[in-house]
Design a protein around this motif. Structure first.
Motif, PDB file in Angstrom:
ATOM      1  N   ARG A   1       0.805  -1.213   0.000  1.00  0.00           N
ATOM      2  CA  ARG A   1       0.000   0.000   0.000  1.00  0.00           C
ATOM      3  C   ARG A   1       0.844   1.274   0.000  1.00  0.00           C
ATOM      4  O   ARG A   1       0.297   2.379   0.008  1.00  0.00           O
ATOM      5  CB  ARG A   1      -0.939   0.001   1.207  1.00  0.00           C
ATOM      6  N   ALA A   2       2.141   1.123  -0.020  1.00  0.00           N
ATOM      7  CA  ALA A   2       3.006   2.301   0.091  1.00  0.00           C
ATOM      8  C   ALA A   2       2.924   3.193  -1.143  1.00  0.00           C
ATOM      9  O   ALA A   2       3.001   4.416  -1.038  1.00  0.00           O
ATOM     10  CB  ALA A   2       4.445   1.881   0.338  1.00  0.00           C
ATOM     11  N   GLY A   3       2.792   2.632  -2.317  1.00  0.00           N
ATOM     12  CA  GLY A   3       2.762   3.454  -3.523  1.00  0.00           C
ATOM     13  C   GLY A   3       4.144   3.859  -4.004  1.00  0.00           C
ATOM     14  O   GLY A   3       4.277   4.593  -4.986  1.00  0.00           O
ATOM     15  N   PHE A   4       5.196   3.435  -3.325  1.00  0.00           N
ATOM     16  CA  PHE A   4       6.573   3.701  -3.740  1.00  0.00           C
ATOM     17  C   PHE A   4       7.427   2.528  -3.306  1.00  0.00           C
ATOM     18  O   PHE A   4       7.034   1.724  -2.451  1.00  0.00           O
ATOM     19  CB  PHE A   4       7.094   5.012  -3.134  1.00  0.00           C
TER      20      PHE A   4
ATOM     21  N   GLN B   1       3.624  11.353  -1.828  1.00  0.00           N
ATOM     22  CA  GLN B   1       3.494   9.905  -1.748  1.00  0.00           C
ATOM     23  C   GLN B   1       3.457   9.440  -0.297  1.00  0.00           C
ATOM     24  O   GLN B   1       2.721   8.502   0.045  1.00  0.00           O
ATOM     25  CB  GLN B   1       4.658   9.245  -2.488  1.00  0.00           C
ATOM     26  N   LEU B   2       4.231  10.084   0.562  1.00  0.00           N
ATOM     27  CA  LEU B   2       4.171   9.746   1.991  1.00  0.00           C
ATOM     28  C   LEU B   2       2.796  10.065   2.566  1.00  0.00           C
ATOM     29  O   LEU B   2       2.230   9.275   3.336  1.00  0.00           O
ATOM     30  CB  LEU B   2       5.243  10.515   2.765  1.00  0.00           C
ATOM     31  N   LEU B   3       2.262  11.234   2.219  1.00  0.00           N
ATOM     32  CA  LEU B   3       0.950  11.620   2.727  1.00  0.00           C
ATOM     33  C   LEU B   3      -0.142  10.688   2.203  1.00  0.00           C
ATOM     34  O   LEU B   3      -1.078  10.334   2.938  1.00  0.00           O
ATOM     35  CB  LEU B   3       0.646  13.067   2.334  1.00  0.00           C
ATOM     36  N   ALA B   4      -0.034  10.284   0.941  1.00  0.00           N
ATOM     37  CA  ALA B   4      -1.012   9.358   0.372  1.00  0.00           C
ATOM     38  C   ALA B   4      -0.922   7.995   1.054  1.00  0.00           C
ATOM     39  O   ALA B   4      -1.949   7.345   1.309  1.00  0.00           O
ATOM     40  CB  ALA B   4      -0.789   9.217  -1.137  1.00  0.00           C
TER      41      ALA B   4
ATOM     42  N   LEU C   1      -6.455  -8.274   0.071  1.00  0.00           N
ATOM     43  CA  LEU C   1      -5.595  -7.101   0.106  1.00  0.00           C
ATOM     44  C   LEU C   1      -5.273  -6.621  -1.310  1.00  0.00           C
ATOM     45  O   LEU C   1      -5.132  -7.437  -2.227  1.00  0.00           O
ATOM     46  CB  LEU C   1      -4.274  -7.434   0.808  1.00  0.00           C
ATOM     47  N   PRO C   2      -5.147  -5.327  -1.514  1.00  0.00           N
ATOM     48  CA  PRO C   2      -4.697  -4.844  -2.826  1.00  0.00           C
ATOM     49  C   PRO C   2      -3.269  -5.317  -3.100  1.00  0.00           C
ATOM     50  O   PRO C   2      -2.442  -5.390  -2.186  1.00  0.00           O
ATOM     51  CB  PRO C   2      -4.752  -3.320  -2.685  1.00  0.00           C
ATOM     52  N   ASP C   3      -2.991  -5.628  -4.365  1.00  0.00           N
ATOM     53  CA  ASP C   3      -1.631  -6.017  -4.717  1.00  0.00           C
ATOM     54  C   ASP C   3      -0.811  -4.766  -5.035  1.00  0.00           C
ATOM     55  O   ASP C   3      -1.255  -3.635  -4.800  1.00  0.00           O
ATOM     56  CB  ASP C   3      -1.627  -7.009  -5.883  1.00  0.00           C
ATOM     57  N   ALA C   4       0.388  -4.947  -5.571  1.00  0.00           N
ATOM     58  CA  ALA C   4       1.279  -3.819  -5.827  1.00  0.00           C
ATOM     59  C   ALA C   4       0.685  -2.832  -6.838  1.00  0.00           C
ATOM     60  O   ALA C   4       1.026  -1.650  -6.832  1.00  0.00           O
ATOM     61  CB  ALA C   4       2.637  -4.329  -6.331  1.00  0.00           C
ATOM     62  N   ASN C   5      -0.222  -3.306  -7.695  1.00  0.00           N
ATOM     63  CA  ASN C   5      -0.869  -2.439  -8.678  1.00  0.00           C
ATOM     64  C   ASN C   5      -2.244  -1.967  -8.222  1.00  0.00           C
ATOM     65  O   ASN C   5      -3.038  -1.482  -9.027  1.00  0.00           O
ATOM     66  CB  ASN C   5      -0.990  -3.173 -10.015  1.00  0.00           C
TER      67      ASN C   5
END
Length: 579
Positions: A218-221, A231-234, A326-330
């Motif tokens: 879920r990090a997005g990075f 990206q940190l805030l998201a 859970l959501p995957d990396a995409n």
């Protein structure tokens, strides 16, 4: 502009009844301030005046020194660097007078912005970024210089530098050189960006029940990506909205020595994984409602979410259960669900069973869902034969949402497109293809008002509506459709019942005037129809007025609508925006 400050005092010598009136006037201390309106209001807000007349000349002199200094300092912050104050003591016929001449206002004469650190390196990306920072600086030549604007501009500038790559950026020096005689301000800022940062490993505290993989997905990075504050805030918002945690705090270690792989600190407090909720309510569409739901946010110890719901309404009863992975990396997740529902609306009783499997991807502005579902439906229309239909369908749903506030929308739009269908050759009673589209838009009008439009249409391509579940047909009427008409009272007629037809078009125009921050009034007009084919569609019109309330749970609407053809009045109310 003259402003008088009248302060009554309690000190008084004994007086006879004959001179009470004159003595009362003598014990009222009046200070008249002569200044432009904006200056007067500023002084009124920030300067403290005496509550009684001066006891002696020493007190008077002290008052003059204090007020002169405070007014001078106050006006400096507003760009007046040559103010003059003049005191005129009271006389027998005039009150105490304080005259303020602010003088000319100082304006920006020049601005210099210098860079040090990695951002000063001559690369195309850095050159573009420095030019953008320079171009967006608000205190340009000719602008009025105010201390608050100066401080806000500096804060916005360094925040913009720190937002991407340069987590350790800081203002090395800043200077506002004021020339009171020329009423000019020369501004200079030096920013040291420090080194360019990249994301390092997640350093997590408080994670006990869930796997670290949950956060990483879920990090997005990824580790090694350039640092980006958004990206940190998201990432933080994603974890907070997941309902898995009571508190989330995420930050990067901005030690320049760690810039090539700066650790990401994640401080968590996990929420209870199992929850039960009970609710009661009433809606003008389905009547009284009671529900109980159960959620397990760690189903099968895999951080999957299990949701079970039993909802009992006067016109509809539903039991459903669903599992979300859970959501995957995409950001794709899978959902498995089952539902049993009974409805009794406009002389049509239905009992349906449904099972479905979908793949869903949710981003900040869009939702994409596609999957397969099977359902069986028993229908009992009053005055017509009972039937049972089955369908195995493929479904696609896409939504795009761009609004300023998801709870209390004032500006933006929402669009939906849905496609679904089945084949008589594959576990369905009939070939059919259903299409549906809806668009809603909000425009702000002036400071408070809002114009809202809604347009929707749908069509089911098939030789007949027979053999198609009601979910893939159309009815209209009620809230979020055509007010003035009863809930789902427009459609095809089968015996004495109203059933779903193959065509539907409806629309809304609504104007809301917010009278206060919380309360508003609305006028609206709805139009449209649902029928068995396009040729049978006609214009059904409902219009009226209502009350709006920005409640803590969402927008509440209470409407009185008139059905145009019969003049029938109906009351409709709802809570929350129906996205």
């Amino acid at each position: 502009m003259i402003w008088a400050l009248c302060i009554a005092t309690s000190a008084a010598a004994p007086a006879s009844s004959s001179d009470h009136k004159s003595n009362k006037t003598a014990n009222t201390f009046v200070i008249t301030i002569d200044a432009p309106d904006a200056i007067r209001r500023l002084i009124e807000q920030h300067i403290e005046f005496p509550e009684k007349p001066f006891a002696n000349e020493a007190k008077h002199a002290g008052f003059q020194r204090r007020v002169t200094q405070e007014i001078t300092e106050l006006l400096h912050t507003e760009g007046y660097f040559t103010p003059a104050t003049h005191f005129e003591p009271a006389t027998a016929n005039t009150p105490y007078r304080l005259k303020i001449t602010p003088g000319p206002r100082t304006r920006v004469a020049s601005f210099s912005l210098e860079f040090k650190g990695a951002i000063a390196e001559e690369t195309p990306e850095n050159q573009t970024r420095r030019a953008k920072l320079q171009a967006t600086w608000p205190l340009i030549t000719g602008k009025i210089f105010k201390n608050a604007r100066w401080e806000d501009a500096k804060s916005a500038l360094i925040a913009s530098v720190m937002a991407q790559d340069y987590a350790a950026a800081h203002i090395e020096s800043s200077e506002a050189r004021i020339d009171p005689e020329k009423t000019q301000a020369d501004l200079k800022i030096v920013i040291d960006s420090g080194p360019a940062f990249r994301f390092g490993k997640l350093q997590v505290e408080g994670l006990k029940r869930y796997p670290l993989k949950l956060l990483q997905q879920r990090a997005g990075f990824r580790q090694g990506d350039p640092y980006n504050r958004d990206q940190l805030l998201a990432f933080q918002a994603t974890l907070q909205n997941s309902q898995l945690f009571n508190s989330v705090d995420i930050s990067i270690d901005n030690d320049p020595a760690l810039a090539p792989a700066a650790p990401i600190s994640v401080m968590l407090t996990e929420a209870q994984s199992k929850r039960i909720g009970i609710g009661l309510g009433y809606g003008s569409n389905n009547g009284a409602r009671g529900e109980i739901n159960y959620r397990d946010f760690n189903f099968l110890q895999r951080a999957w979410q299990l949701t079970s719901l039993m909802r009992l309404e006067q016109k509809q009863q539903t039991f459903s259960t669903r599992v979300d992975t859970l959501p995957d990396a995409n950001q794709y997740r899978y959902t498995f669900g089952a539902r049993i529902a009974r409805t009794d609306i406009k002389n049509l009783e239905t009992l349906s069973q449904r099972a479905d499997f979908s793949r869903i991807r949710v981003t900040a502005n869009s939702t994409l869902q596609y999957g397969i579902n099977w359902q069986r439906e028993s229908r009992q229309p009053a005055g017509a034969p009972n039937t049972t239909v089955k369908a195995l369908t493929l479904d696609l749903w896409w939504r795009y949402l761009d609004v300023d506030n998801p709870v209390h929308v004032r500006k933006g739009h929402v669009s939906d497109i849905r496609l679904g269908g089945g084949s008589g050759h594959v576990l369905s009673d009939r070939d059919f293809l259903r299409g549906y589209a809806r668009h809603m838009r909000w425009w702000p009008i002036g400071e408070r008002d809002v114009l809202h439009i809604r347009a929707e249409s749908g069509y089911t391509l098939s030789a007949s509506r027979s053999g198609i579940p009601q979910e893939y047909l159309f009815r209209a009427g009620g809230i979020q459709s055509i007010r003035g008409y009863d809930f789902l009272s427009l459609g095809a007629r089968e015996g004495n019942a109203i059933v779903g037809g193959r065509a539907m078009v409806t629309g809304t125009v609504e104007y809301i005037r917010w009278l206060t921050e919380k309360w508003g009034a609305a006028v609206f007009a709805d139009a449209g129809d649902a029928a068995d084919n396009l040729r049978r569609l006609k214009l059904n019109l409902g219009y009226g007025a209502g009350v709006r309330w920005r409640s803590p749970a969402g927008p509440f609407g209470l409407d009185l609508a008139r059905r145009h053809d019969t003049g029938t009045l109906r009351v409709h109310f709802s809570i929350a925006v129906a996205f």
